[in-house]
Design a protein around this motif. Structure first.
Motif, PDB file in Angstrom:
ATOM      1  N   GLY A  81      -1.063  -2.788  -7.300  1.00 43.19           N
ATOM      2  CA  GLY A  81      -1.579  -4.084  -7.679  1.00 43.19           C
ATOM      3  C   GLY A  81      -2.992  -3.985  -8.198  1.00 43.19           C
ATOM      4  O   GLY A  81      -3.469  -2.906  -8.555  1.00 43.19           O
ATOM      5  N   LEU A  82      -3.655  -5.132  -8.242  1.00 42.71           N
ATOM      6  CA  LEU A  82      -5.023  -5.244  -8.741  1.00 42.71           C
ATOM      7  C   LEU A  82      -5.956  -5.481  -7.561  1.00 42.71           C
ATOM      8  O   LEU A  82      -5.696  -6.345  -6.715  1.00 42.71           O
ATOM      9  CB  LEU A  82      -5.107  -6.403  -9.736  1.00 42.71           C
ATOM     10  N   VAL A  83      -7.036  -4.723  -7.526  1.00 38.81           N
ATOM     11  CA  VAL A  83      -8.002  -4.865  -6.441  1.00 38.81           C
ATOM     12  C   VAL A  83      -9.399  -4.629  -7.003  1.00 38.81           C
ATOM     13  O   VAL A  83      -9.567  -3.908  -7.994  1.00 38.81           O
ATOM     14  CB  VAL A  83      -7.687  -3.864  -5.305  1.00 38.81           C
ATOM     15  N   GLN A  84     -10.388  -5.238  -6.378  1.00 32.92           N
ATOM     16  CA  GLN A  84     -11.771  -5.025  -6.806  1.00 32.92           C
ATOM     17  C   GLN A  84     -12.301  -3.705  -6.254  1.00 32.92           C
ATOM     18  O   GLN A  84     -11.840  -3.211  -5.216  1.00 32.92           O
ATOM     19  CB  GLN A  84     -12.651  -6.171  -6.328  1.00 32.92           C
ATOM     20  N   ALA A  85     -13.272  -3.162  -6.940  1.00 33.11           N
ATOM     21  CA  ALA A  85     -13.912  -1.938  -6.477  1.00 33.11           C
ATOM     22  C   ALA A  85     -14.424  -2.124  -5.051  1.00 33.11           C
ATOM     23  O   ALA A  85     -14.984  -3.172  -4.716  1.00 33.11           O
ATOM     24  CB  ALA A  85     -15.050  -1.560  -7.411  1.00 33.11           C
ATOM     25  N   GLY A  86     -14.203  -1.098  -4.239  1.00 33.39           N
ATOM     26  CA  GLY A  86     -14.588  -1.170  -2.837  1.00 33.39           C
ATOM     27  C   GLY A  86     -13.487  -1.668  -1.928  1.00 33.39           C
ATOM     28  O   GLY A  86     -13.594  -1.568  -0.694  1.00 33.39           O
ATOM     29  N   GLY A  87     -12.432  -2.190  -2.528  1.00 32.81           N
ATOM     30  CA  GLY A  87     -11.319  -2.719  -1.753  1.00 32.81           C
ATOM     31  C   GLY A  87     -10.322  -1.655  -1.350  1.00 32.81           C
ATOM     32  O   GLY A  87     -10.535  -0.457  -1.574  1.00 32.81           O
ATOM     33  N   GLN A 122      -2.734   5.253   2.141  1.00 33.64           N
ATOM     34  CA  GLN A 122      -3.756   4.238   2.386  1.00 33.64           C
ATOM     35  C   GLN A 122      -4.977   4.586   1.542  1.00 33.64           C
ATOM     36  O   GLN A 122      -5.542   5.679   1.696  1.00 33.64           O
ATOM     37  CB  GLN A 122      -4.121   4.198   3.866  1.00 33.64           C
ATOM     38  N   MET A 123      -5.347   3.674   0.674  1.00 31.83           N
ATOM     39  CA  MET A 123      -6.455   3.913  -0.248  1.00 31.83           C
ATOM     40  C   MET A 123      -7.593   2.961   0.073  1.00 31.83           C
ATOM     41  O   MET A 123      -7.433   1.743  -0.061  1.00 31.83           O
ATOM     42  CB  MET A 123      -5.982   3.737  -1.692  1.00 31.83           C
ATOM     43  N   ASN A 124      -8.716   3.494   0.493  1.00 34.27           N
ATOM     44  CA  ASN A 124      -9.894   2.702   0.824  1.00 34.27           C
ATOM     45  C   ASN A 124     -11.035   3.028  -0.136  1.00 34.27           C
ATOM     46  O   ASN A 124     -11.002   4.046  -0.833  1.00 34.27           O
ATOM     47  CB  ASN A 124     -10.331   2.989   2.259  1.00 34.27           C
ATOM     48  N   SER A 125     -12.019   2.162  -0.155  1.00 31.70           N
ATOM     49  CA  SER A 125     -13.197   2.367  -1.006  1.00 31.70           C
ATOM     50  C   SER A 125     -12.793   2.696  -2.438  1.00 31.70           C
ATOM     51  O   SER A 125     -13.296   3.645  -3.051  1.00 31.70           O
ATOM     52  CB  SER A 125     -14.071   3.486  -0.429  1.00 31.70           C
ATOM     53  N   LEU A 126     -11.894   1.916  -2.959  1.00 28.65           N
ATOM     54  CA  LEU A 126     -11.361   2.192  -4.288  1.00 28.65           C
ATOM     55  C   LEU A 126     -12.424   2.055  -5.370  1.00 28.65           C
ATOM     56  O   LEU A 126     -13.329   1.212  -5.280  1.00 28.65           O
ATOM     57  CB  LEU A 126     -10.182   1.275  -4.579  1.00 28.65           C
ATOM     58  N   ASP A 174     -10.045   5.188 -10.006  1.00 34.92           N
ATOM     59  CA  ASP A 174      -8.766   5.362  -9.314  1.00 34.92           C
ATOM     60  C   ASP A 174      -7.631   4.636 -10.033  1.00 34.92           C
ATOM     61  O   ASP A 174      -6.464   4.774  -9.644  1.00 34.92           O
ATOM     62  CB  ASP A 174      -8.851   4.853  -7.875  1.00 34.92           C
ATOM     63  N   THR A 175      -7.963   3.852 -11.044  1.00 31.65           N
ATOM     64  CA  THR A 175      -6.953   3.130 -11.805  1.00 31.65           C
ATOM     65  C   THR A 175      -5.983   4.109 -12.463  1.00 31.65           C
ATOM     66  O   THR A 175      -6.390   5.024 -13.173  1.00 31.65           O
ATOM     67  CB  THR A 175      -7.611   2.259 -12.885  1.00 31.65           C
ATOM     68  N   ALA A 176      -4.697   3.926 -12.178  1.00 33.33           N
ATOM     69  CA  ALA A 176      -3.670   4.836 -12.687  1.00 33.33           C
ATOM     70  C   ALA A 176      -2.301   4.343 -12.243  1.00 33.33           C
ATOM     71  O   ALA A 176      -2.196   3.436 -11.410  1.00 33.33           O
ATOM     72  CB  ALA A 176      -3.899   6.257 -12.144  1.00 33.33           C
ATOM     73  N   VAL A 177      -1.271   4.947 -12.800  1.00 37.68           N
ATOM     74  CA  VAL A 177       0.077   4.807 -12.254  1.00 37.68           C
ATOM     75  C   VAL A 177       0.230   5.885 -11.184  1.00 37.68           C
ATOM     76  O   VAL A 177      -0.025   7.066 -11.459  1.00 37.68           O
ATOM     77  CB  VAL A 177       1.147   4.954 -13.341  1.00 37.68           C
ATOM     78  N   GLY A 229       7.015   5.176 -10.318  1.00 39.36           N
ATOM     79  CA  GLY A 229       5.594   4.890 -10.419  1.00 39.36           C
ATOM     80  C   GLY A 229       5.251   3.444 -10.117  1.00 39.36           C
ATOM     81  O   GLY A 229       6.066   2.542 -10.305  1.00 39.36           O
ATOM     82  N   THR A 230       4.031   3.236  -9.653  1.00 36.43           N
ATOM     83  CA  THR A 230       3.519   1.891  -9.398  1.00 36.43           C
ATOM     84  C   THR A 230       2.074   1.833  -9.880  1.00 36.43           C
ATOM     85  O   THR A 230       1.300   2.762  -9.667  1.00 36.43           O
ATOM     86  CB  THR A 230       3.641   1.522  -7.910  1.00 36.43           C
ATOM     87  N   GLN A 231       1.730   0.729 -10.542  1.00 35.85           N
ATOM     88  CA  GLN A 231       0.408   0.599 -11.153  1.00 35.85           C
ATOM     89  C   GLN A 231      -0.632   0.173 -10.124  1.00 35.85           C
ATOM     90  O   GLN A 231      -0.418  -0.775  -9.360  1.00 35.85           O
ATOM     91  CB  GLN A 231       0.446  -0.428 -12.285  1.00 35.85           C
ATOM     92  N   VAL A 232      -1.749   0.871 -10.134  1.00 33.21           N
ATOM     93  CA  VAL A 232      -2.925   0.485  -9.353  1.00 33.21           C
ATOM     94  C   VAL A 232      -4.069   0.270 -10.326  1.00 33.21           C
ATOM     95  O   VAL A 232      -4.392   1.160 -11.115  1.00 33.21           O
ATOM     96  CB  VAL A 232      -3.296   1.568  -8.324  1.00 33.21           C
ATOM     97  N   THR A 233      -4.663  -0.912 -10.270  1.00 31.19           N
ATOM     98  CA  THR A 233      -5.779  -1.232 -11.146  1.00 31.19           C
ATOM     99  C   THR A 233      -6.964  -1.660 -10.289  1.00 31.19           C
ATOM    100  O   THR A 233      -6.839  -2.575  -9.473  1.00 31.19           O
ATOM    101  CB  THR A 233      -5.418  -2.353 -12.131  1.00 31.19           C
ATOM    102  N   VAL A 234      -8.090  -0.990 -10.479  1.00 32.52           N
ATOM    103  CA  VAL A 234      -9.302  -1.290  -9.727  1.00 32.52           C
ATOM    104  C   VAL A 234     -10.333  -1.840 -10.698  1.00 32.52           C
ATOM    105  O   VAL A 234     -10.759  -1.147 -11.626  1.00 32.52           O
ATOM    106  CB  VAL A 234      -9.847  -0.042  -9.020  1.00 32.52           C
TER     107      VAL A 234
END
Length: 123
Positions: A10-16, A82-86, A90-93, A116-121
Motif C-alpha cells: 500500500g501507500l505509506v508516508q516516510a517513517g511509517g 515487517q517494515m518499519n522506518s520506511l 523502499d518504494t518497489a514491488v 508481487g505487491t506494490q509498496v509506495t513510500v
C-alpha cells in the motif's frame, strides 16, 4: 510445487510501517526457505531478506537491516515482512519467493515466486 500470494502492500508516508504477508499453497511448505525481493521502477530486482525452514536463520540486505524483520509461521504456511522506518527509496514491488535451498536467495534466483505487491513510500 509452491504457490505464493502476497498481500499487505500500500501507500505509506516516510517513517511509517507496513507489514507484508505471503500465503503459501502446496505441499511441504515447511521444507522451503522463504524470502522477499523487491524491484523499483527502472532498477533490477534486489534481495531483501530470507528466513530458514525453522526460523533459526535470517539474513537481510544491508539497506533494510535494523528496519525490516522477516518471520514465518509454518502452522499457517505464511511468511511476513515487517517494515518499519520506511523511506521513499523502499518504494518497489515486493515479491515473495521460496526455494528448497536457502543459498538460492543470494545466488539465485529462487524457484518459486508470487505475483508481487506494490509498496509506495511518500516523502
Amino acid at each position: 510445487q509452491v504457490q505464493l500470494v502476497e498481500y499487505g502492500g500500500g501507500l505509506v508516508q516516510a517513517g511509517g510501517s507496513l507489514r507484508l504477508s505471503c500465503a503459501a499453497g502446496g505441499r511441504s511448505y515447511s521444507n522451503y526457505a522463504m524470502g522477499w525481493f523487491r524491484q523499483a521502477p527502472g532498477k533490477e530486482r534486489e534481495f531483501v531478506a530470507t528466513i530458514g525452514v525453522s526460523s533459526d536463520s535470517t539474513y537481510y540486505a544491508d539497506s533494510v537491516k535494523g528496519r525490516f524483520t522477516i518471520s514465518r509461521d509454518n502452522a499457517k504456511n505464511t511468511v511476513s515482512l515487517q517494515m518499519n522506518s520506511l523511506k521513499p527509496e523502499d518504494t518497489a514491488v515486493y515479491y515473495c519467493a521460496a526455494d528448497l535451498s536457502a543459498i538460492r536467495f543470494l545466488r539465485g534466483p529462487p524457484s518459486y515466486w508470487g505475483q508481487g505487491t506494490q509498496v509506495t513510500v511518500s516523502s
